[in-house]
Design a protein around this motif. Structure first.
Motif, short mmCIF file in Angstrom:
data_model
loop_
_atom_site.label_atom_id
_atom_site.label_comp_id
_atom_site.label_asym_id
_atom_site.label_seq_id
_atom_site.Cartn_x
_atom_site.Cartn_y
_atom_site.Cartn_z
N ALA A 76 -10.26 15.78 -3.63
CA ALA A 76 -10.56 14.01 -3.34
C ALA A 76 -10.23 13.18 -2.68
N GLY A 77 -9.03 13.42 -4.05
CA GLY A 77 -8.60 12.35 -3.50
C GLY A 77 -7.16 11.86 -2.00
N ASP A 78 -6.66 13.41 -1.43
CA ASP A 78 -6.21 13.24 -0.38
C ASP A 78 -7.22 13.35 0.60
N TRP A 79 -8.58 13.62 0.85
CA TRP A 79 -9.93 13.16 1.39
C TRP A 79 -9.06 11.41 1.38
N PHE A 80 -9.46 10.54 0.61
CA PHE A 80 -9.63 9.00 0.79
C PHE A 80 -8.30 8.61 1.10
N LEU A 81 -7.32 9.52 1.20
CA LEU A 81 -5.93 8.38 1.30
C LEU A 81 -5.83 9.24 2.61
N LEU A 82 -6.65 10.67 3.33
CA LEU A 82 -6.35 9.99 5.52
C LEU A 82 -7.21 9.21 5.35
N THR A 83 -8.19 9.02 5.12
CA THR A 83 -9.59 8.56 6.18
C THR A 83 -8.77 6.59 5.63
N GLY A 84 -8.93 6.40 4.67
CA GLY A 84 -7.69 4.86 4.50
C GLY A 84 -6.86 5.02 5.19
N GLY A 85 -5.95 5.67 5.34
CA GLY A 85 -4.61 5.24 5.75
C GLY A 85 -5.22 5.21 7.68
N LEU A 86 -6.47 6.41 7.80
CA LEU A 86 -6.43 6.57 9.70
C LEU A 86 -7.23 5.82 9.56
N LYS A 87 -8.16 4.73 9.05
CA LYS A 87 -9.19 3.28 10.01
C LYS A 87 -8.30 2.39 10.04
N LYS A 88 -6.74 2.06 8.77
CA LYS A 88 -5.99 0.81 9.05
C LYS A 88 -5.81 1.81 10.41
N ALA A 89 -5.43 2.53 10.78
CA ALA A 89 -4.10 3.10 12.02
C ALA A 89 -4.82 2.55 13.08
N VAL A 90 -5.85 3.33 13.10
CA VAL A 90 -7.10 2.64 14.27
C VAL A 90 -7.49 1.71 14.59
N ALA A 91 -7.62 0.84 13.10
CA ALA A 91 -8.10 -0.96 13.71
C ALA A 91 -7.51 -1.80 13.93
N ALA A 92 -5.38 -1.41 14.22
CA ALA A 92 -4.43 -1.79 13.89
C ALA A 92 -3.86 -1.43 15.67
N LYS A 93 -4.39 -0.21 15.74
CA LYS A 93 -3.82 0.78 17.46
C LYS A 93 -4.87 0.07 18.84
N PHE A 94 -6.37 -0.09 17.46
CA PHE A 94 -7.16 0.52 19.36
C PHE A 94 -8.54 -0.84 18.12
N PRO A 95 -7.69 -2.28 18.41
CA PRO A 95 -9.01 -2.75 17.45
C PRO A 95 -10.62 -3.63 18.54
N ASN A 96 -10.31 -2.89 19.64
CA ASN A 96 -11.71 -3.51 20.38
C ASN A 96 -12.84 -1.58 20.80
#
Length: 195
Positions: A141-161
């Motif tokens: 559960a902790g790994d799931w939370f860290l993975l999805t949170g970090g990925l969503k931030k990285a995607v929002a920064a790299k692909f804003p549109n």
């Protein structure tokens, strides 16, 4: 009087015509050849058996292209669920990191086998197996939370549109597979930054 002498005759070598720069490098087909090629391309199967054979061959060719794309990462022939730059970034993000979820299934299998085999001889082992199961679930559960949170931030920064809908579950599903069995194959090494 007006004849040439032997010393005056030129020994000229015939010059072969060279292809025009930018040309297609082959002769233009005749009308008959062009019509035959067009008719062969438009030829319809005469019966159900030929139609089924044609369909099978077409599906087989597409499957071969897709399997090759799964090995090489060619975005043109990947399944719709794996296409696009956002999905490729998510795959690279997952493949570049170590994850508890990746090793969860083998660990849980070993723990459950230990519990089943040795519980009759050691009654205290059943409680320990239950605690290990609970610890693994909390780690997942902790790994799931860290993975999805970090990925969503990285995607929002790299692909804003770009839309990141479903990207978290896509990454978790990929993470749950052992690295060597993942399809499309990993394109980055562990610890490498995703591009």
């Amino acid at each position: 009087m007006f004849r040439r002498t032997k010393s005056e005759t030129d020994t000229t070598v015939p010059v072969e015509p060279q292809g025009k720069p930018g040309g297609k490098g082959r002769p233009t087909p005749t009308r008959k050849e062009a019509e035959a090629a067009r008719k062969a391309a438009l030829k319809k199967p005469r019966n159900r058996k030929e139609a089924a054979a044609y369909r099978r061959e077409k599906v087989r060719a597409e499957r071969v292209k897709m399997q090759e794309a799964m090995r090489t990462g060619d975005d043109r022939y990947l399944p719709a669920a794996d296409k696009g730059p956002v999905r490729r970034f998510a795959r690279d993000y997952v493949d570049a990191r170590y994850s508890v979820m990746e090793f969860a299934l083998p660990i849980l299998l070993v723990v459950s086998l230990l519990g089943v085999v040795f519980s009759p001889a050691f009654p205290w082992l059943a409680g320990t197996v239950n605690l290990l199961f609970l610890a693994m679930i909390l780690l997942i559960a902790g790994d799931w939370f860290l993975l999805t949170g970090g990925l969503k931030k990285a995607v929002a920064a790299k692909f804003p549109n770009e839309s990141a809908k479903g990207i978290g579950f896509y990454a978790v599903r990929r993470t749950m597979q052992m690295r060597r069995w993942r399809l499309p194959k990993p394109m980055v090494k562990r610890g490498e930054k995703p591009s």
